[in-house]
Each structure stands twice: as structure tokens, then as C-alpha cells.
Design a protein around this motif. Structure first.
Motif, PDB file in Angstrom:
ATOM      1  N   PRO A   7       0.834  -1.205   0.000  1.00  0.00           N
ATOM      2  CA  PRO A   7       0.000   0.000   0.000  1.00  0.00           C
ATOM      3  C   PRO A   7       0.870   1.257   0.000  1.00  0.00           C
ATOM      4  O   PRO A   7       2.002   1.251   0.486  1.00  0.00           O
ATOM      5  CB  PRO A   7      -0.807  -0.122   1.289  1.00  0.00           C
ATOM      6  CG  PRO A   7      -0.856  -1.585   1.564  1.00  0.00           C
ATOM      7  CD  PRO A   7       0.467  -2.125   1.100  1.00  0.00           C
ATOM      8  N   PRO A   8       0.369   2.349  -0.536  1.00  0.00           N
ATOM      9  CA  PRO A   8       1.165   3.575  -0.622  1.00  0.00           C
ATOM     10  C   PRO A   8       1.524   4.165   0.731  1.00  0.00           C
ATOM     11  O   PRO A   8       2.443   4.985   0.828  1.00  0.00           O
ATOM     12  CB  PRO A   8       0.279   4.525  -1.432  1.00  0.00           C
ATOM     13  CG  PRO A   8      -1.103   3.967  -1.321  1.00  0.00           C
ATOM     14  CD  PRO A   8      -0.946   2.493  -1.183  1.00  0.00           C
ATOM     15  N   ALA A  67      -6.742   4.425  -4.459  1.00  0.00           N
ATOM     16  CA  ALA A  67      -5.497   4.536  -5.205  1.00  0.00           C
ATOM     17  C   ALA A  67      -5.656   3.882  -6.570  1.00  0.00           C
ATOM     18  O   ALA A  67      -6.412   2.923  -6.731  1.00  0.00           O
ATOM     19  CB  ALA A  67      -4.334   3.888  -4.443  1.00  0.00           C
ATOM     20  N   ALA A  68      -4.945   4.421  -7.561  1.00  0.00           N
ATOM     21  CA  ALA A  68      -4.943   3.867  -8.912  1.00  0.00           C
ATOM     22  C   ALA A  68      -3.512   3.496  -9.275  1.00  0.00           C
ATOM     23  O   ALA A  68      -2.571   4.250  -9.006  1.00  0.00           O
ATOM     24  CB  ALA A  68      -5.493   4.873  -9.916  1.00  0.00           C
ATOM     25  N   TYR A  69      -3.341   2.316  -9.914  1.00  0.00           N
ATOM     26  CA  TYR A  69      -2.039   1.803 -10.344  1.00  0.00           C
ATOM     27  C   TYR A  69      -2.062   1.561 -11.847  1.00  0.00           C
ATOM     28  O   TYR A  69      -3.085   1.168 -12.409  1.00  0.00           O
ATOM     29  CB  TYR A  69      -1.704   0.493  -9.622  1.00  0.00           C
ATOM     30  CG  TYR A  69      -1.494   0.639  -8.129  1.00  0.00           C
ATOM     31  CD1 TYR A  69      -0.228   0.824  -7.590  1.00  0.00           C
ATOM     32  CD2 TYR A  69      -2.587   0.591  -7.246  1.00  0.00           C
ATOM     33  CE1 TYR A  69      -0.037   0.961  -6.220  1.00  0.00           C
ATOM     34  CE2 TYR A  69      -2.407   0.724  -5.882  1.00  0.00           C
ATOM     35  CZ  TYR A  69      -1.131   0.909  -5.377  1.00  0.00           C
ATOM     36  OH  TYR A  69      -0.943   1.045  -4.014  1.00  0.00           O
ATOM     37  N   ASP A  70      -0.916   1.791 -12.472  1.00  0.00           N
ATOM     38  CA  ASP A  70      -0.777   1.438 -13.875  1.00  0.00           C
ATOM     39  C   ASP A  70      -0.896  -0.071 -14.016  1.00  0.00           C
ATOM     40  O   ASP A  70      -0.201  -0.829 -13.335  1.00  0.00           O
ATOM     41  CB  ASP A  70       0.564   1.926 -14.421  1.00  0.00           C
ATOM     42  CG  ASP A  70       0.713   1.662 -15.897  1.00  0.00           C
ATOM     43  OD1 ASP A  70       1.144   0.541 -16.257  1.00  0.00           O
ATOM     44  OD2 ASP A  70       0.408   2.555 -16.701  1.00  0.00           O
ATOM     45  N   GLN A  82      -0.422   5.750  -9.833  1.00  0.00           N
ATOM     46  CA  GLN A  82      -0.856   6.884 -10.637  1.00  0.00           C
ATOM     47  C   GLN A  82      -1.363   8.027  -9.767  1.00  0.00           C
ATOM     48  O   GLN A  82      -1.044   9.183 -10.007  1.00  0.00           O
ATOM     49  CB  GLN A  82      -1.958   6.440 -11.601  1.00  0.00           C
ATOM     50  CG  GLN A  82      -1.545   5.333 -12.560  1.00  0.00           C
ATOM     51  CD  GLN A  82      -0.519   5.818 -13.571  1.00  0.00           C
ATOM     52  OE1 GLN A  82      -0.798   6.662 -14.409  1.00  0.00           O
ATOM     53  NE2 GLN A  82       0.679   5.288 -13.466  1.00  0.00           N
ATOM     54  N   TRP A  83      -2.186   7.700  -8.812  1.00  0.00           N
ATOM     55  CA  TRP A  83      -2.662   8.705  -7.873  1.00  0.00           C
ATOM     56  C   TRP A  83      -3.214   8.017  -6.633  1.00  0.00           C
ATOM     57  O   TRP A  83      -3.545   6.831  -6.666  1.00  0.00           O
ATOM     58  CB  TRP A  83      -3.718   9.626  -8.490  1.00  0.00           C
ATOM     59  CG  TRP A  83      -4.874   8.961  -9.178  1.00  0.00           C
ATOM     60  CD1 TRP A  83      -5.034   8.770 -10.512  1.00  0.00           C
ATOM     61  CD2 TRP A  83      -6.061   8.412  -8.563  1.00  0.00           C
ATOM     62  NE1 TRP A  83      -6.224   8.131 -10.778  1.00  0.00           N
ATOM     63  CE2 TRP A  83      -6.878   7.907  -9.615  1.00  0.00           C
ATOM     64  CE3 TRP A  83      -6.509   8.295  -7.257  1.00  0.00           C
ATOM     65  CZ2 TRP A  83      -8.100   7.288  -9.369  1.00  0.00           C
ATOM     66  CZ3 TRP A  83      -7.728   7.677  -7.008  1.00  0.00           C
ATOM     67  CH2 TRP A  83      -8.514   7.188  -8.068  1.00  0.00           C
ATOM     68  N   GLN A  84      -3.281   8.774  -5.549  1.00  0.00           N
ATOM     69  CA  GLN A  84      -3.860   8.311  -4.296  1.00  0.00           C
ATOM     70  C   GLN A  84      -4.684   9.448  -3.723  1.00  0.00           C
ATOM     71  O   GLN A  84      -4.271  10.608  -3.765  1.00  0.00           O
ATOM     72  CB  GLN A  84      -2.784   7.904  -3.294  1.00  0.00           C
ATOM     73  CG  GLN A  84      -3.326   7.470  -1.928  1.00  0.00           C
ATOM     74  CD  GLN A  84      -2.242   7.385  -0.867  1.00  0.00           C
ATOM     75  OE1 GLN A  84      -1.066   7.557  -1.169  1.00  0.00           O
ATOM     76  NE2 GLN A  84      -2.632   7.147   0.381  1.00  0.00           N
ATOM     77  N   ARG A  85      -5.855   9.128  -3.191  1.00  0.00           N
ATOM     78  CA  ARG A  85      -6.720  10.183  -2.688  1.00  0.00           C
ATOM     79  C   ARG A  85      -7.349   9.778  -1.367  1.00  0.00           C
ATOM     80  O   ARG A  85      -7.948   8.702  -1.232  1.00  0.00           O
ATOM     81  CB  ARG A  85      -7.838  10.467  -3.693  1.00  0.00           C
ATOM     82  CG  ARG A  85      -8.530  11.803  -3.501  1.00  0.00           C
ATOM     83  CD  ARG A  85      -7.630  12.954  -3.927  1.00  0.00           C
ATOM     84  NE  ARG A  85      -7.327  12.850  -5.355  1.00  0.00           N
ATOM     85  CZ  ARG A  85      -6.152  13.158  -5.882  1.00  0.00           C
ATOM     86  NH1 ARG A  85      -5.162  13.575  -5.126  1.00  0.00           N
ATOM     87  NH2 ARG A  85      -5.957  13.052  -7.185  1.00  0.00           N
TER      88      ARG A  85
END
Length: 752
Positions: free
Chosen positions: A469-470, A503-506, A513-516
Motif C-alpha cells: 500500500p502507498p 489509489a490507482a495503479y498502472d 498513478q494517484w492516491q486520494r
């Protein structure tokens, strides 16, 4: 139940956003708001905690705060917005424009409460960028002309790039960031055409609706439209009717056509590639649509509930008279309860039990059936049930199997739910597992590890990448959605307060890609007891939707992850773990998206809620009579079909919206045992001993398919690709799914 009195009081306090802002004029037409990843989706939290210890000071009775924490704009930003308001009121438009352009360009992730001045309504938050656009819409014409002089060159370049390349993302940026610019109406028109061409009529409607300006911007509107438009309102409204017809909203289309005839009786415009009298064209369209053939849906079941919208109508008819094969599965782990007494074994609201939960949710992909379990992935041939890759069906094991627990940590709240999803190329497995302490096995001292693993289907499960996880205190909470070249997953942190992020992953590389951050709030575990949590996102062509089960629902842009809105709902603020309420076991329970509306049955409320997908405005809510509903199955004939202890039909329109209008069976027995499925005319509803076929419109039983004599039992249903699956507590049973032409869509006027 203990919360009924609380909720009857709260019910009188909830008001529809629109009722509070009824002074605003709205467009004449009704507003409608509107694709292999495998995920093992169970969370064991909190991280690194000593779960085996009894917590003597922790009562089984818990209280939850109604407040939800979001990333609100800080004081300095609010000061700047207030300065812009004062400058605008004083006629100092250049100063006001400078402030708003500067604030909007900051790209802040913070949110603003647009219901702050209203009492007794759910809180609704929007992004700073949206708020700035709404303020610009209130400017007089001379100020808008100056704004356009400043910003139009940049938006013109974006628009031309989007138009020439048919780039929806670029055109959407023009709308999101330049709604008051001269180019927003052209961008919306083309976006609507592109989305209609791509088979997304509700997405098209969402764009075209914004071409009808709101004439009164005195207060923050429940939705945003262009300041002005060069497109004829008659041509725009004709396209709204077209979108409704193509989306299967014939009743809405008929109502809009009647209003259209009054507003534009003689209007002529371009429709269907010809210059026609529009009122005659829309009437012909509606009449012809009555005879259109029903399009065939997907023949696979690639994720939970069969689709990203979390509803799916199966094409075909299950044949429960013949078993194709069976796959044995291990019993899901269970928890010993020592912190409260008595420890209930039955799960309220269904025939499910805590010691034998319905934890498995299989998917059907190509020639495979894929089932996720505790740290294990099962892949079998769809036709035979034999191992698809290698000699054993269990092809993926992560973690030290000697350390895998046959029980959950003591005093765990909830039961495990293993969900699976697929994009047909790669496999994404979010797995959270435990390692037990060798020194104190009886106390179940545990540590939690969470990873997202990517596997190659063509390579028969070859690992491509794996990610943690990020943030160290987050864990993957459910099966990811596969959206093109991105996979999007919900994450959760247990504790006091608990926290939800996305979160979004390639998809190919695993690059973040991004985390919110979405929100934080109280949970029944209070950081004292571990919780089994399953959170899944839903999506349409534009947004992601997150039911947090913590008093809030959120919409995020599916490409960039920016939050579009967050809306709160009233929670059950008090509960007892020794006597759990039935809604507490709603999981997985993502939003259900249907033609511009979200339907949500959260695990912290007995009610069912409906929200406008585009704005987050609460449209209606049920009362506590829906407390025993577990699953939202889908929408047929303007009614939401749900299941739990029995089947329920909830009215969606008119003064009775949110009211249960039918239920089956009528007795007091609790029969429900697993998640059912829908065809265009039939609900298949599992019990422990049989699957019932029930008419989806009238609610009358059609047939009873007995299972015990076949060596099967009830459970979670999935169907596609010629097979229908029942996922029992320790087994998956496959039956034939017959192709049939008899299961046709009923006319909207079918007699109930």
C-alpha cells in the motif's frame, strides 16, 4: 432494534437538497444523473496489534459520531474566496476574477461544504475548483466577458486538441476547468456525441444537460451548467429524450416528450441526420423504440455483481436440475469471541452463520472459473471443474502457509469476504494475510501484511509485479476495478478514527498513478477490536463511487482521482456487538449505479439511500423498514430489487420513492442465504435448500429449484459463459446456463 427510535428521529431531520433550494429555477426537463484481475478482499485490522488480548475496558456497546472528516479547505483559502465574494458584490470584477482564477489554478484537493448555510440536510462537499466555477456563474455579463478575454485562448487550444484527436479527457478538462469559458458548450456537445457513439447514453445526457443554462445563480446550484450556449434548447432537449430512450428510460422519455411539445411545438432542428420538426421526431423515436430488440449483454461475469456498475442482468436461464461439477473449498476462518457475551453465532438478516459464512464470490472469465480464498487462488476449467493450470486447482499461495490462521484474531468484528475481478489479460490480487506468534499461539498475537500482486493470465499466473500500500498503515480493502490501463482499489486504515482512501495503479507496470484520501470517521471496532472489511468501488463512464460505510458516499474522477463530491448520510450512532443489528453485516456493499443514480445500503445505517450520481444530492431515503436488506441486486421497471431475509421491491419515483412496495415471501421465516441474480424478467434467489425463481415485476414466485437432492446448497450466485455458479460456505457448484429467447425484456407498462 436499538436504533429504530434514533432513526425515526433522524428521518424527520433529513431534507432533500432540492427542497432547501427550491427557489432556483431548473431546466424544464427532469434531471437524470448519470468495463484477469483477481482480488482477495479481506482486511484484518488493526495493523501490528495484539489481537488476542481481552480488552477489559471495552464494552460491547459502541457509539459512533455522526461527524465525518474530509479534507476541507483551510482558513486562508476560505478568506480568499470571501474576498472574491466581496469584490464581486462591490462591482470590482477584475479583483474578484483574479482571486478566483488564482485559487482555481492552485489545483487544491480540498473541499468546500456547499450546504453549510442549510439546516437539517446531509452535508455535501465539492472541490474548490467546482466551487470557483459556481461563483463565476453568478457574475454579470460584463464580468464574464472580461473573464473570457483572460482565459479563452488557453481553453481554445485545449478544445482544438480534444476535437481533432477526439480526446474525451481533454474535452472534459475544458468543461471542468473552463465551464464559464466560450468553449465549454462546444466541448459538451462533442463529448455527448462521443459518449453516445461509445454506447453510453447516460454519459451523453450528462453532457447535454449542462447545455441548458440555469437562469438563477443566486445560491450554489445542485448542478452546474454553462453560462450561455449557442445551441438551441429544443435541439438539446431532443437529444436528452434520445439519450433516455437509448438508456431504457422510456417512461422518463415519454414525460419529457410531453413537456417538449409544450415548450417547442414548432421547433425545427437537426435530428437523426435530417432537418425535421423535432416534436414529431421524438414521438416517432419513442414509438419505434417499443419494438426494438433487447441488446445482448456480456456473457462473462468478470467481477463482483458482474459489472463495474455493480448490477448485471444475466442472459440465459440457469438449469438447476443437473450438476456439472463441484470444487471443494476450505472453511473460512472464524473468530473466538471473549470480549463480550453472549457471542451470537447467527448472522442477523439471513440464514448465514458466523462459523460458516458465505465468503466466496467467484468470477467467470473465458474458459475459467476463478475463486479467491484466504491467501489462495483457485483456477479451474469452466466446463469440467478440473485444474486449469497445473495439477491442482489452488495455483496461487502467498505467505507462509504454516502461519496462516484457521481462526480470525479473537474478537474480530465481521466475517471474511473474498471478492474477485478481471480485465481478461492480467490478474491483480490484493491480499491481506496474518502471521501468528509462535510464542503465544493461544493469544493470537498477529501482524498484518497487505500487497497488491499482478499476474499474467497468458503466462498461467506468472507474477508481473507486486506492490505494498502507498502508506504503511493502509491495507487493500477489496477487489480492484479494472478501468482500461488503470486498476483502482479502495484502501482502509483501522483505528480511531478509521480512514478510507482510493489509489490507482498502472495496469502494466504497477506504478502508482494517484492516491486520494476520502474521509475518516468512527467504526464499531474503535481501534480496540479487529474488523473484517470489504470495500469495493463502483464506476460509470465518468466517475468512481465509494460507499465508505462511515457515514459518507464519494464520487471521484475515474481518470485523475480528483474528488467531485462527498455527501454524508445519517448513521446508526449506537449498537451492541453482543446483539448486532442486521445491517452491520452488509458486505460487500458497493454503490449500485443505474442510469445516473446511485443506490446505497451502507453497513452503518438501516436505510437505503439514493443520490444523483453527478452532483451527490440525496434524492430520497427509505425508513428503518429496510434494515434486513443485505444486497442490492438491480433495477427493473422503476423498482430497486434487494434481498436479505427475503426479496424486496423499492419504489424509485414519485411521492412513494424509497418505500417498500412488495416483498416475498410474506411470512416471518428467514430464508435468504446468499446473493441472488437477475435476468430481464426473473429474480433467482437462493435459500439454504433451494433457489427460487420469482417474477421480477410482479414479485410472484415462478418455480422452486431444489438443491439438496443434487448434493448442493444455497450460496452466492454468479452466471455467464454457459455456467451458473453457487458459492456455498465450503464449495462451488456449477450448473448449466441455457441460452434462451424466452427471457425478453418486458414492456414498461407490464401489469404488476
Amino acid at each position: 432494534m436499538s436504533n429504530r427510535r434514533c432513526f425515526m428521529r433522524q428521518k424527520t431531520m433529513i431534507a432533500n437538497d432540492a427542497n432547501k433550494t427550491g427557489r432556483r429555477r431548473r431546466p424544464a426537463l427532469p434531471l437524470a444523473m448519470i468495463g484477469c484481475a483477481v482480488a482477495i478482499a479481506v482486511m484484518w485490522l488493526p495493523k501490528g496489534a495484539a489481537y488476542g488480548q481481552v480488552v477489559p475496558y471495552a464494552s460491547s456497546v459502541y457509539e459512533l459520531s455522526e461527524s465525518v472528516v474530509v479534507h476541507e479547505a483551510d482558513a486562508s483559502l476560505m478568506v480568499q474566496l470571501e474576498q472574491a465574494r466581496r469584490a464581486m458584490k462591490a462591482g470590482q470584477y477584475e479583483d474578484a476574477l483574479g482571486i478566483l482564477i488564482r485559487v482555481a489554478d492552485m489545483g487544491s484537493d480540498s473541499l468546500i461544504d456547499v450546504t453549510g448555510e442549510l439546516e437539517n440536510v446531509p452535508r455535501r462537499y465539492v472541490s474548490v475548483q467546482q466551487y470557483c466555477q459556481a461563483m463565476l456563474l453568478r457574475f454579470p455579463a460584463e464580468a464574464v466577458a472580461e473573464y473570457r478575454r483572460l482565459v479563452d485562448p488557453a481553453f481554445a487550444a485545449w478544445f482544438e486538441r480534444g476535437r481533432q484527436n477526439l480526446d474525451e479527457d481533454m474535452l472534459q478538462r475544458v468543461v471542468d476547468q473552463g465551464l464559464v469559458s466560450s468553449w465549454a458548450d462546444d466541448a459538451l456537445w462533442i463529448l455527448g456525441e462521443l459518449r453516445l457513439r461509445n454506447g453510453d447514453p447516460i454519459g451523453a445526457r450528462t453532457c447535454w444537460e449542462q447545455l441548458l443554462p440555469i437562469e438563477d445563480h443566486a445560491a450554489f446550484p445542485s448542478w452546474l451548467s454553462v453560462y450561455d450556449s449557442e445551441y438551441s434548447p429544443a435541439e438539446v432537449r431532443a437529444r436528452l429524450i434520445l439519450a433516455d430512450v437509448l438508456a431504457g428510460r422510456r417512461k422518463e422519455a415519454e414525460e419529457e416528450a410531453a413537456a417538449f411539445a409544450e415548450l417547442h411545438p414548432d421547433a425545427v432542428g437537426r435530428f437523426g441526420g435530417r432537418d425535421v420538426k423535432l416534436v414529431d421526431a421524438v414521438r416517432t423515436l419513442i414509438e419505434e423504440s417499443r419494438h426494438w430488440a433487447l441488446p445482448h449483454g456480456k456473457t462473462e461475469w468478470p467481477e463482483f455483481a458482474g459489472a463495474a456498475t455493480r448490477q448485471r442482468r444475466v442472459v440465459g436461464k440457469p438449469d438447476f436440475s443437473r450438476v456439472l461439477w463441484q470444487l471443494r473449498l476450505p472453511s473460512p476462518p472464524w473468530s473466538e469471541i471473549t470480549a463480550w457475551s453472549p457471542a451470537p453465532e447467527a448472522i442477523p438478516g439471513s440464514a448465514e452463520t458466523r462459523l460458516a459464512p458465505l465468503s466466496y464470490y467467484p468470477i467467470i472469465l473465458g474458459d475459467y472459473v476463478i475463486v479467491a480464498g484466504e491467501n489462495t487462488l483457485y483456477v479451474v476449467d469452466k466446463a469440467t471443474g478440473k485444474p486449469a493450470w497445473g495439477q491442482e486447482p489452488a495455483m496461487l499461495r502467498l505467505g507462509d502457509q504454516a502461519g496462516v490462521l484457521s481462526r480470525l484474531p479473537r474478537n474480530t468484528i465481521g466475517v471474511p469476504r473474498y471478492t474477485v475481478s478481471s480485465d481478461g489479460r492480467r490478474i491483480y490480487v490484493p491480499i491481506t494475510w496474518l502471521s501468528a506468534s509462535d510464542s503465544e499461539p493461544q493469544s493470537l498475537q498477529t501482524a498484518t501484511t497487505s500487497e497488491l500482486v499482478c499476474l499474467d493470465i497468458q503466462g498461467q499466473g506468472r507474477m508481473l509485479w507486486r506492490k505494498s500500500p502507498p502508506e504503511a498503515d493502509l491495507a487493500f480493502a477489496g477487489a480492484p476495478l479494472c478501468l482500461g490501463e488503470q486498476v483502482v482499489v479502495v484502501l482502509r486504515r483501522d483505528g480511531a478514527p478509521a480512514r478510507v482512501s482510493v489509489a490507482a495503479y498502472d495496469a502494466a507496470t504497477g506504478e502508482l498513478q494517484w492516491q486520494r484520501f476520502v474521509c475518516s470517521g468512527d467504526s464499531p471496532g474503535r481501534g480496540l477490536f479487529p474488523e473484517c472489511v470489504s470495500l469495493l468501488a463502483a464506476a460509470d463512464s465518468r466517475n468512481l463511487y465509494i460507499n465508505t460505510n462511515m457515514g459518507a458516499v464519494a464520487a471521484l474522477d475515474r481518470r485523475r482521482g480528483t474528488i467531485r463530491w462527498i455527501t454524508t448520510y445519517p448513521r446508526a450512532t449506537r449498537g451492541d456487538l453482543a446483539d448486532p443489528d442486521p445491517w452491520m453485516y452488509r458486505a460487500p456493499n458497493p454503490c449500485l449505479v443505474d442510469r445516473g443514480t446511485l443506490y446505497v445500503a451502507p453497513a452503518d445505517s438501516p436505510e437505503v439511500f439514493a443520490f444523483e450520481a453527478r452532483t451527490g444530492r440525496m434524492m430520497w431515503h427509505s425508513g428503518p423498514e429496510t434494515e434486513r436488506i443485505r444486497d442490492l441486486l438491480g433495477v427493473i421497471d422503476d423498482r430497486l430489487i434487494a434481498s436479505g431475509d427475503r426479496l424486496y421491491w423499492i419504489e424509485l419515483r414519485g411521492s412513494g420513492a424509497g418505500r417498500i412496495v412488495a416483498r416475498w415471501p410474506d411470512g416471518h421465516e428467514e430464508l435468504g442465504f446468499g446473493r441472488g441474480l437477475l435476468t430481464n424478467s426473473t429474480v433467482y434467489w437462493p435459500t439454504q435448500e433451494a433457489v427460487y425463481a420469482v417474477d421480477a415485476v410482479t414479485g410472484r414466485p415462478i418455480d422452486r429449484h431444489e438443491l439438496l437432492s443434487k448434493g448442493a446448497a444455497g450460496g452466492n450466485l454468479a452466471a455467464g459463459g454457459g455456467v451458473c455458479l453457487i458459492a456455498e460456505p465450503t464449495r462451488v457448484t456449477a450448473f448449466p446456463l441455457l441460452e434462451t429467447d424466452s427471457d425478453q425484456q418486458r414492456p414498461d407498462g407490464a401489469k404488476r
